[in-house]
Motif scaffolding. Structure first.
Motif, PDB file in Angstrom:
ATOM      1  N   ALA A  36       0.872  -1.051  -0.055  1.00 13.27           N
ATOM      2  CA  ALA A  36      -0.021  -0.174  -0.006  1.00 13.27           C
ATOM      3  C   ALA A  36       0.847   1.266   0.087  1.00 13.27           C
ATOM      4  CB  ALA A  36      -0.861   0.007   1.300  1.00 13.27           C
ATOM      5  N   ARG A  89       0.519  -6.922  -5.204  1.00 11.57           N
ATOM      6  CA  ARG A  89      -0.999  -6.534  -5.010  1.00 11.57           C
ATOM      7  C   ARG A  89      -0.944  -5.220  -4.307  1.00 11.57           C
ATOM      8  NH1 ARG A  89      -2.729 -11.360  -1.194  1.00 11.57           N
ATOM      9  NH2 ARG A  89      -0.667 -11.482  -0.743  1.00 11.57           N
ATOM     10  N   THR A  90      -1.331  -4.385  -5.004  1.00  9.86           N
ATOM     11  CA  THR A  90      -1.169  -3.024  -4.535  1.00  9.86           C
ATOM     12  C   THR A  90      -2.600  -2.375  -4.279  1.00  9.86           C
ATOM     13  OG1 THR A  90      -1.224  -2.020  -6.858  1.00  9.86           O
ATOM     14  CG2 THR A  90       1.065  -2.718  -6.060  1.00  9.86           C
ATOM     15  N   VAL A  91      -2.438  -1.295  -3.411  1.00  6.77           N
ATOM     16  CA  VAL A  91      -3.668  -0.805  -2.823  1.00  6.77           C
ATOM     17  C   VAL A  91      -3.287   0.827  -2.419  1.00  6.77           C
ATOM     18  CG1 VAL A  91      -5.616  -0.475  -1.503  1.00  6.77           C
ATOM     19  CG2 VAL A  91      -4.532  -2.591  -1.765  1.00  6.77           C
ATOM     20  N   ALA A 118      -3.827   3.837  -0.595  1.00  4.20           N
ATOM     21  CA  ALA A 118      -4.524   4.116   0.706  1.00  4.20           C
ATOM     22  C   ALA A 118      -3.911   5.071   1.593  1.00  4.20           C
ATOM     23  CB  ALA A 118      -4.546   2.736   1.740  1.00  4.20           C
ATOM     24  N   ASP A 154      -9.666   0.609   3.100  1.00  2.46           N
ATOM     25  CA  ASP A 154      -9.210   0.145   1.754  1.00  2.46           C
ATOM     26  C   ASP A 154      -8.383  -0.915   1.709  1.00  2.46           C
ATOM     27  OD1 ASP A 154     -10.221   2.507   0.433  1.00  2.46           O
ATOM     28  OD2 ASP A 154      -8.758   3.701   1.174  1.00  2.46           O
ATOM     29  N   VAL A 155      -7.795  -1.757   2.704  1.00  2.75           N
ATOM     30  CA  VAL A 155      -7.171  -2.706   2.878  1.00  2.75           C
ATOM     31  C   VAL A 155      -7.926  -3.717   3.531  1.00  2.75           C
ATOM     32  CG1 VAL A 155      -5.099  -3.630   3.510  1.00  2.75           C
ATOM     33  CG2 VAL A 155      -5.009  -1.589   2.678  1.00  2.75           C
TER      34      VAL A 155
END
Length: 290
Positions: A94, A116-118, A120, A128-129
């Motif tokens: 993130a 695996r990107t977020v 946030a 969001d996560v």
């Protein structure tokens, strides 16, 4: 391409207004990491040298606690996410900057990995996560982008909530105590190891550390950060709920306070009935306590 997405890829200049030393707001950080700066970031953080300097410190810390799932909340250009993936950890990456996440994804892909990107904001991280993690890591002096105590408490509470019951938070920071009390002096041995790149403070007071990053091609960028004192950070982590905290100086357990470039705090969430004795609180300017 969607015009909104296309605008995210534009080259923009950093803009701190007429008095950059008065820009002391948490929300500034997303505008500081403009595309040009991010594209040069890996010149500043030389991956091979950083890998050699850190050794297996973070891997050993996580493995010793039986960690499997890791949330890297300050992914940057992906250095630690990639390193941990290659060490066998299950990692979610993130960051608040879309430019950083794009660069991290590209760096990982070149090394044969799919991040695996977020995107946030830490203050609303769990919005969001999803899921719970054995460990949260917040590295690269990133926590000092938070300028108010309210934001720091909120972010730490979100990190705490993202952890399983016996999870661990690993958070680092510059040795701002040494900078504030004795002036700036850095070995640049661990973090900023790129060649022909300098990272030095342009202005420092109790409420602001404004760093200038100068690159070999003559380009110059800045970051405004809050100079957290070590004792204050430790106490805040205790107050949010972390039960025990070990602090290392440049990855060493024993050190002289003024020597390390960076401190690394390893905070456990696991409940311990033994009484925790807090250190005396460090004084902060009023604007930092809002």
């Amino acid at each position: 391409m969607n015009p909104q997405n296309e605008s995210l890829l534009d080259y923009k200049t950093q803009d701190y207004g007429h008095d950059p030393t008065e820009v002391r707001h948490t929300d500034t950080y997303t505008d500081e990491y403009v595309r040009g700066f991010v594209e040069k970031w890996d010149e500043l953080i030389d991956w091979d040298q950083r890998w050699a300097a850190e050794g297996d410190f973070f891997i050993e810390q996580l493995q010793s606690r039986g960690v499997r799932r890791v949330l890297d909340v300050a992914t940057g250009t992906g250095f630690h996410s990639v390193r941990l993936i290659e060490a066998g950890f299950d990692v979610v990456s993130a960051d608040g900057s879309p430019y950083m996440l794009s660069k991290a994804f590209e760096n990982a892909r070149r090394r044969g990995h799919v991040l695996r990107t977020v995107q946030a904001d830490w203050r609303w991280l769990n919005r969001d996560v999803y899921g719970r993690f054995d460990a949260v890591i917040c590295l690269g002096n990133s926590f000092t982008h938070l300028f108010s105590e309210r934001d720091r408490r909120k972010a730490l509470a979100e990190f705490y909530a993202a952890l399983v019951h016996d999870g661990v938070l690993i958070l680092d920071q510059r040795n701002y105590d040494a900078i504030l009390d004795h002036g700036f002096s850095s070995k640049h041995k661990y973090y900023y190891c790129g060649e022909k790149v300098s990272a030095e403070p342009e202005h420092v007071d109790e409420g602001l550390a404004r760093f200038q990053y100068s690159f070999a091609d003559g380009s110059v960028y800045h970051l405004n950060m809050f100079p957290l004192r070590k004792r204050y950070t430790r106490n805040l982590m205790h107050e949010v709920g972390f039960q025990s905290i070990d602090t290392y100086g440049d990855f060493l357990e024993t050190y002289h306070e003024e020597d390390p470039d960076f401190f690394v705090h390893v905070a456990s969430k696991q409940y311990d009935e033994a009484e925790i004795v807090e250190e005396p609180s460090a004084e902060l300017p009023k604007e930092a306590q809002q």
